[in-house]
Design a protein around this motif. Structure first.
Motif, short mmCIF file in Angstrom:
data_model
loop_
_atom_site.label_atom_id
_atom_site.label_comp_id
_atom_site.label_asym_id
_atom_site.label_seq_id
_atom_site.Cartn_x
_atom_site.Cartn_y
_atom_site.Cartn_z
N THR A 1 0.41 -9.07 5.85
CA THR A 1 0.89 -8.31 7.02
C THR A 1 -0.29 -7.83 7.86
N GLN A 2 -0.02 -7.56 9.13
CA GLN A 2 -1.03 -7.00 10.04
C GLN A 2 -0.38 -5.91 10.89
N LYS A 3 -1.12 -4.86 11.15
CA LYS A 3 -0.66 -3.81 12.05
C LYS A 3 -1.51 -3.84 13.32
N ILE A 4 -0.84 -3.80 14.48
CA ILE A 4 -1.54 -3.82 15.75
C ILE A 4 -1.31 -2.48 16.45
N TYR A 5 -2.38 -1.78 16.74
CA TYR A 5 -2.28 -0.48 17.42
C TYR A 5 -2.59 -0.70 18.92
N PHE B 1 -4.37 -6.61 2.20
CA PHE B 1 -3.05 -6.13 2.60
C PHE B 1 -2.21 -5.71 1.39
N TYR C 1 0.82 -1.21 0.00
CA TYR C 1 0.00 0.00 0.00
C TYR C 1 0.86 1.28 0.00
N GLN C 2 2.10 1.17 0.42
CA GLN C 2 2.96 2.34 0.46
C GLN C 2 3.46 2.77 -0.93
#
Length: 345
Positions: free
Chosen positions: A332-336, A288, A251-252
């Protein structure tokens, strides 16, 4: 031995010798003419078939001459009858060989005109059928000449045939399916086919079964009825192969580079021999990744060629994206994480 009988034998010998010379010269002339005719069309006659046909033809003609002479020259009623029977049997047997070799020669000629070989083509299975029919006709002919009532025998065989037909419906079904395969030609020996979950090459097409060599190496035997009653994908009949594949970038990736990716993909594909690009699109926003879909054609039905081209395209895309600073995506996963104070606020 009286002088009259000796004269009969001399007459027969001269007639047979003269017939042999005339027939040999005629066959030699006919073979030269046929070979010249076929050679002008790029066809070579099969030496074995030609020799068998010539030999059968000579013996049949000589037998007929002897048969006629035995009828014309009297050696006594008993001797004439038995010798005539022997000659009749011999001529009939050689006629079977003559018919068989004639049909075999015509099949060989017809297949060679199409660039095929009788030894490799499935129609060779017709030859035993032709020989069996010839034997049945010859046997009926001999029995009729020996005084048997053929009509009574044929009636009995007809009733027995009906009973056998009911008892062997499955076998007859496979036999008719073989002829359907033979004349309709949905596939031939060497073709790669897909049948339900089965994939493999046709190795043999028989009267009852067809044998397939699977990709794992084992031989699979199927009844002809199963083949004619199923949907068969014949990959050898393909002129080109359509290939659909996809990939994703992170996505970047900047929008300008995302917009340029379809053109980069098209350029990579068009630089590969036997590959023709149909389309390349930014398909969707994935979970993703930014997903792309590509369709291209391989101008060959060969599976190995297709895999070589796909590998070349994949390596070309990796090199091109690396040079452009474009990264392929992977799950990938992002955890906040937030503190309790932030949650209270």
């Amino acid at each position: 031995m009286s002088s009259e009988i000796l004269m009969h034998f001399v007459t027969m010998a001269v007639a047979v010798l003269a017939t042999f010379v005339v027939v040999s010269l005629f066959l030699k002339w006919a073979v030269v003419k046929l070979e010249g005719y076929y050679k002008s069309r790029g066809i070579v006659l099969d030496e074995g078939i030609r020799a068998d046909f010539s030999r059968s033809f000579k013996v049949v003609v000589l037998g007929l001459v002897l048969f006629v002479l035995m009828r014309e020259i009297s050696f006594g009623p008993v001797a004439t009858r038995y010798v005539s029977y022997v000659l009749l049997i011999g001529i009939t047997l050689m006629c079977i060989s003559l018919v068989y070799n004639f049909v075999r020669g015509m099949l060989d000629f017809s297949l060679k005109r199409k660039g095929l070989s009788l030894d490799e083509h499935s129609s060779r299975v017709l030859l035993p059928v032709v020989k069996a029919i010839a034997w049945i006709v010859a046997l009926a002919f001999l029995l009729d000449n020996f005084g048997f009532k053929i009509s009574t025998i044929l009636a009995g065989l007809g009733v027995a045939g009906v009973a056998v037909g009911f008892a062997a419906q499955a076998v007859l079904g496979d036999l008719f399916s073989y002829f359907a395969i033979l004349f309709d030609r949905p596939f031939r020996i060497g073709d790669f086919i897909v049948l339900d979950t089965l994939r493999g090459n046709i190795e043999h097409i028989g009267l009852k079964t067809t044998r397939i060599r699977s990709l794992d190496g084992e031989q699979i035997v199927l009844s002809n009825s199963d083949l004619t009653g199923s949907r068969v994908h014949n990959y050898r009949r393909m002129t080109r192969r359509r290939v659909l594949f996809g990939f994703g970038v992170v996505y970047q990736t900047p929008a300008a580079k995302v917009e340029a990716i379809p053109g980069l993909v098209r350029a990579v594909i068009e630089n590969v021999d036997l590959a023709t690009c149909d389309r390349a699109h930014f398909k969707q926003f994935g979970a993703f990744s930014l997903d792309f879909e590509v369709v291209f054609y391989v101008e060959s039905p060969d599976y190995g060629t297709y895999m070589d081209i796909q590998q070349t395209i994949n390596l070309g895309l990796m090199k091109t994206f690396e040079a452009q600073g474009i990264a392929f995506a992977y799950p990938t996963q992002k955890i906040y994480m937030t503190s309790e104070e932030e949650n209270d606020a």
